[in-house]
Design a protein around this motif. Structure first.
Motif, PDB file in Angstrom:
ATOM      1  N   TYR A 269     -69.475 -30.491  40.520  1.00  0.00           N
ATOM      2  CA  TYR A 269     -68.377 -30.801  39.605  1.00  0.00           C
ATOM      3  C   TYR A 269     -67.794 -32.178  39.895  1.00  0.00           C
ATOM      4  O   TYR A 269     -67.493 -32.954  38.985  1.00  0.00           O
ATOM      5  N   ARG A 270     -67.595 -32.474  41.191  1.00  0.00           N
ATOM      6  CA  ARG A 270     -67.018 -33.768  41.565  1.00  0.00           C
ATOM      7  C   ARG A 270     -67.907 -34.912  41.100  1.00  0.00           C
ATOM      8  O   ARG A 270     -67.420 -35.929  40.570  1.00  0.00           O
ATOM      9  N   ARG A 271     -69.206 -34.756  41.259  1.00  0.00           N
ATOM     10  CA  ARG A 271     -70.117 -35.828  40.871  1.00  0.00           C
ATOM     11  C   ARG A 271     -70.243 -35.939  39.353  1.00  0.00           C
ATOM     12  O   ARG A 271     -70.412 -37.032  38.816  1.00  0.00           O
ATOM     13  N   ILE A 272     -70.172 -34.816  38.653  1.00  0.00           N
ATOM     14  CA  ILE A 272     -70.176 -34.879  37.187  1.00  0.00           C
ATOM     15  C   ILE A 272     -68.961 -35.662  36.703  1.00  0.00           C
ATOM     16  O   ILE A 272     -69.064 -36.544  35.842  1.00  0.00           O
ATOM     17  N   ALA A 273     -67.788 -35.344  37.247  1.00  0.00           N
ATOM     18  CA  ALA A 273     -66.566 -36.028  36.827  1.00  0.00           C
ATOM     19  C   ALA A 273     -66.651 -37.523  37.107  1.00  0.00           C
ATOM     20  O   ALA A 273     -66.239 -38.343  36.284  1.00  0.00           O
ATOM     21  N   ALA A 274     -67.203 -37.886  38.274  1.00  0.00           N
ATOM     22  CA  ALA A 274     -67.332 -39.305  38.612  1.00  0.00           C
ATOM     23  C   ALA A 274     -68.363 -39.985  37.720  1.00  0.00           C
ATOM     24  O   ALA A 274     -68.143 -41.097  37.237  1.00  0.00           O
ATOM     25  N   ALA A 275     -69.511 -39.311  37.496  1.00  0.00           N
ATOM     26  CA  ALA A 275     -70.566 -39.906  36.669  1.00  0.00           C
ATOM     27  C   ALA A 275     -70.119 -40.083  35.228  1.00  0.00           C
ATOM     28  O   ALA A 275     -70.496 -41.048  34.566  1.00  0.00           O
ATOM     29  N   ALA A 276     -69.308 -39.148  34.747  1.00  0.00           N
ATOM     30  CA  ALA A 276     -68.850 -39.230  33.358  1.00  0.00           C
ATOM     31  C   ALA A 276     -67.974 -40.450  33.114  1.00  0.00           C
ATOM     32  O   ALA A 276     -67.872 -40.932  31.987  1.00  0.00           O
ATOM     33  N   ALA A 277     -67.357 -40.956  34.174  1.00  0.00           N
ATOM     34  CA  ALA A 277     -66.464 -42.112  34.026  1.00  0.00           C
ATOM     35  C   ALA A 277     -67.196 -43.434  34.113  1.00  0.00           C
ATOM     36  O   ALA A 277     -66.590 -44.481  33.947  1.00  0.00           O
ATOM     37  N   SER A 278     -68.489 -43.411  34.385  1.00  0.00           N
ATOM     38  CA  SER A 278     -69.242 -44.656  34.544  1.00  0.00           C
ATOM     39  C   SER A 278     -70.344 -44.735  33.499  1.00  0.00           C
ATOM     40  O   SER A 278     -70.515 -43.832  32.693  1.00  0.00           O
ATOM     41  N   GLU A 279     -71.087 -45.825  33.548  1.00  0.00           N
ATOM     42  CA  GLU A 279     -72.192 -46.022  32.610  1.00  0.00           C
ATOM     43  C   GLU A 279     -73.525 -46.168  33.335  1.00  0.00           C
ATOM     44  O   GLU A 279     -74.542 -46.463  32.709  1.00  0.00           O
ATOM     45  N   VAL A 280     -73.549 -45.971  34.657  1.00  0.00           N
ATOM     46  CA  VAL A 280     -74.782 -46.159  35.407  1.00  0.00           C
ATOM     47  C   VAL A 280     -75.738 -44.995  35.149  1.00  0.00           C
ATOM     48  O   VAL A 280     -75.314 -43.906  34.767  1.00  0.00           O
ATOM     49  N   PRO A 281     -77.036 -45.216  35.364  1.00  0.00           N
ATOM     50  CA  PRO A 281     -77.987 -44.109  35.219  1.00  0.00           C
ATOM     51  C   PRO A 281     -77.673 -42.990  36.219  1.00  0.00           C
ATOM     52  O   PRO A 281     -77.067 -43.216  37.262  1.00  0.00           O
ATOM     53  N   VAL A 282     -78.105 -41.786  35.881  1.00  0.00           N
ATOM     54  CA  VAL A 282     -77.885 -40.617  36.735  1.00  0.00           C
ATOM     55  C   VAL A 282     -79.230 -39.953  36.992  1.00  0.00           C
ATOM     56  O   VAL A 282     -80.051 -39.814  36.076  1.00  0.00           O
ATOM     57  N   LEU A 283     -79.467 -39.551  38.239  1.00  0.00           N
ATOM     58  CA  LEU A 283     -80.681 -38.831  38.597  1.00  0.00           C
ATOM     59  C   LEU A 283     -80.283 -37.460  39.135  1.00  0.00           C
ATOM     60  O   LEU A 283     -79.573 -37.346  40.131  1.00  0.00           O
ATOM     61  N   ILE A 284     -80.727 -36.412  38.443  1.00  0.00           N
ATOM     62  CA  ILE A 284     -80.413 -35.029  38.816  1.00  0.00           C
ATOM     63  C   ILE A 284     -81.661 -34.416  39.422  1.00  0.00           C
ATOM     64  O   ILE A 284     -82.737 -34.469  38.821  1.00  0.00           O
ATOM     65  N   HIS A 285     -81.533 -33.829  40.590  1.00  0.00           N
ATOM     66  CA  HIS A 285     -82.695 -33.204  41.209  1.00  0.00           C
ATOM     67  C   HIS A 285     -82.326 -31.821  41.734  1.00  0.00           C
ATOM     68  O   HIS A 285     -81.185 -31.580  42.145  1.00  0.00           O
ATOM     69  N   GLY A 286     -83.286 -30.925  41.701  1.00  0.00           N
ATOM     70  CA  GLY A 286     -83.057 -29.566  42.167  1.00  0.00           C
ATOM     71  C   GLY A 286     -84.186 -28.674  41.712  1.00  0.00           C
ATOM     72  O   GLY A 286     -84.993 -29.040  40.851  1.00  0.00           O
ATOM     73  N   PRO A 287     -84.280 -27.471  42.275  1.00  0.00           N
ATOM     74  CA  PRO A 287     -85.360 -26.545  41.905  1.00  0.00           C
ATOM     75  C   PRO A 287     -85.301 -26.165  40.433  1.00  0.00           C
ATOM     76  O   PRO A 287     -84.255 -26.303  39.774  1.00  0.00           O
ATOM     77  N   SER A 288     -86.413 -25.665  39.919  1.00  0.00           N
ATOM     78  CA  SER A 288     -86.456 -25.193  38.535  1.00  0.00           C
ATOM     79  C   SER A 288     -85.461 -24.054  38.342  1.00  0.00           C
ATOM     80  O   SER A 288     -85.259 -23.226  39.229  1.00  0.00           O
ATOM     81  N   GLY A 289     -84.840 -24.047  37.169  1.00  0.00           N
ATOM     82  CA  GLY A 289     -83.937 -22.953  36.841  1.00  0.00           C
ATOM     83  C   GLY A 289     -82.532 -23.108  37.372  1.00  0.00           C
ATOM     84  O   GLY A 289     -81.748 -22.157  37.335  1.00  0.00           O
ATOM     85  N   THR A 290     -82.156 -24.300  37.855  1.00  0.00           N
ATOM     86  CA  THR A 290     -80.820 -24.488  38.433  1.00  0.00           C
ATOM     87  C   THR A 290     -79.842 -25.191  37.494  1.00  0.00           C
ATOM     88  O   THR A 290     -78.714 -25.491  37.893  1.00  0.00           O
ATOM     89  N   GLY A 291     -80.245 -25.472  36.263  1.00  0.00           N
ATOM     90  CA  GLY A 291     -79.303 -26.009  35.282  1.00  0.00           C
ATOM     91  C   GLY A 291     -79.179 -27.514  35.243  1.00  0.00           C
ATOM     92  O   GLY A 291     -78.098 -28.053  34.980  1.00  0.00           O
ATOM     93  N   LYS A 292     -80.291 -28.218  35.458  1.00  0.00           N
ATOM     94  CA  LYS A 292     -80.214 -29.692  35.461  1.00  0.00           C
ATOM     95  C   LYS A 292     -79.829 -30.235  34.085  1.00  0.00           C
ATOM     96  O   LYS A 292     -79.065 -31.189  33.989  1.00  0.00           O
TER      97      LYS A 292
END
Length: 454
Positions: free
Chosen positions: A150-173
């Motif tokens: 949640y903290r990183r989503i809130a921070a990323a939403a305020a910027s324009e930089v690219p975002v890289l999401i990583h995690g196992p399949s089925g985790t809601g990327k």
């Protein structure tokens, strides 16, 4: 208060939290005031103006969010940090909307809290999310790993930089990507999702960047690519590591210049789009399929989506949220008995939220009364077990017959066809879902089916 020491006002009814924060902050050169209620906090702040306020969200006789609003009005310029053990994406975004300097989940990381206090009192303001709305229904949980998401989503939403999401399949990327889009200034623009493993290699660049008429056989008319379709919004590249090398070079150039060159074209087109990428496997290091320069260009902000095994305390709330959607689709109320809940909590869930959702859907079908009991979970599992037993039996009989090759090779050869057939039947021919269940990309799955099933 010793002259010239920055003053931190701690507002929390938990004496242990106040003691720990006081120890850490005073040892680092801060002066500290402590208040157990909002009323006391306001009185202390009137008596001597703090340089920083760290307040709990839930307290007797007051609310940290209301206190934030009050201090933003009465003490302009004083940064306020919210802490809570009941965090969610909605709270993180609301805190940003109301002007919070920061947001810290409990249990507090004291080193991180101290660093935040240093930045706040040094007036090095952080970018914060400015957005509104309720928590995305697909993101559920209050565990420490989800608080970080949640903290990183809130921070990323305020910027324009690219975002890289990583995690196992089925985790809601993709849900994370959609939440960033929803809470960003681009929320009114399109969200275009592309599964990079689902596009034939020969057509990837055309899909992403478009083509002009006559660019290749079948290109009778010009066509805009997904980048242009996402103009003003977000382009989500799922399984970005599956992009072929040539497309990776073109994507790198696009990220650098924000201009696309359609296949067969000679003029570049400017496109205003934000790129969010995701992968369920490592994109750097040995065996990685992504170019190193592209990897570093994509990882402006990284977000790790945790497996269920990393946040077992969230399982009851996940089950509850999933049952709401299942009940809506089935048109009836659904509940889970204590015994059934114990079975669900004991399972490892290697397929994560996707597997949990499918198991609950199957059990709900076996529970016509709307109450999922252990027997209904067993019935769903028994169906899978019978299919597996039939497959193992067929393989065993095959191995009894003399044939060239090792047992391992013969096992794989014998298992592949029925496995592909059953998985594709389960997903009703959806190659994307089938590939996710098998842990392979769609291109590989299509090649296997062409070879084995004709």
């Amino acid at each position: 208060m010793i002259a010239n020491l920055p003053l931190v006002l701690i507002v929390d009814d938990d004496a242990a939290v106040c003691w720990a924060l006081r120890q850490v902050l005073t040892q680092d050169g801060f002066a500290v005031d402590v208040a157990a209620t909002s009323a006391i906090a306001r009185r202390l702040a009137r008596r001597r103006r703090p340089d920083l306020v760290i307040t709990d969200l839930r307290m007797p006789g007051g609310d940290g969010m209301d206190l934030l609003t009050t201090f933003r009005r009465d003490l302009p310029g004083v940064p306020v940090v919210l802490t809570t053990a009941y965090g969610s994406l909605a709270v993180a975004v609301q805190a940003g909307e109301r002007g919070a300097f920061g947001y810290l989940p409990k249990p507090l990381d004291l080193d991180r809290t101290l660093e935040l206090a240093r930045r706040a009192c040094g007036r090095q303001r952080l970018a914060i999310a400015v957005a509104a709305g309720d928590e995305h229904p697909g993101l559920v949980g209050s565990s420490a790993p989800m608080q970080e998401v949640y903290r990183r989503i809130a921070a990323a939403a305020a910027s324009e930089v690219p975002v890289l999401i990583h995690g196992p399949s089925g985790t809601g990327k993709e849900l994370v990507a959609r939440s960033i889009h929803r809470f960003s200034r681009r929320s009114d623009g399109p969200f275009v999702a592309v599964n990079c493993g689902a596009i034939p290699a020969a057509l990837v660049e055309s899909e992403l960047f478009g083509h002009v008429a006559g660019a290749f056989t079948g290109a009778a008319t010009a066509r805009a690519g997904r980048c242009q379709a996402a103009g003003g919004g977000v382009l989500f590249l799922d399984e970005v590591g599956d992009l072929p090398p040539a497309a990776q070079v073109s994507l790198l150039r696009f990220l650098d210049h924000h201009r696309v060159l359609p296949v067969g074209g000679s003029a570049e087109i400017a496109v205003d789009v934000r790129v969010i990428a995701a992968s369920n496997r490592a994109l750097s290091g040995a065996g990685a399929t992504l170019r190193g320069d592209l990897f570093y260009r994509l990882r402006g902000v990284t977000i790790a989506t945790p497996a269920i095994s990393e946040r077992p305390e969230d399982l009851p709330s996940l089950i509850s949220a999933l049952l709401v959607g299942i009940a809506r689709r089935l048109g009836r109320t659904i509940s889970v008995t204590t015994d059934a809940m114990a079975v669900l909590e004991a399972h490892a869930w290697p397929g994560n939220v996707r597997e949990l959702k499918h198991r609950l859907e199957e059990a709900a079908i076996f529970a016509p009364g709307g109450v999922i009991a252990q027997e209904h979970l067993d019935s769903a599992q028994a169906e899978e077990g019978r299919d597996l037993a039939a497959l193992v039996g067929a393989m065993t009989r095959e191995l009894m017959v003399s044939a060239p090759g090792t047992i391992h090779e013969r096992c794989l050869q014998r298992a592949r066809v029925p496995l592909l057939e059953q998985v594709l039947a389960h997903t009703k021919g959806n190659y994307l879902q089938a590939g996710e269940l098998l842990g392979i990309n769609r291109v590989t799955l299509k090649r296997w089916t062409d070879q084995e099933l004709g």
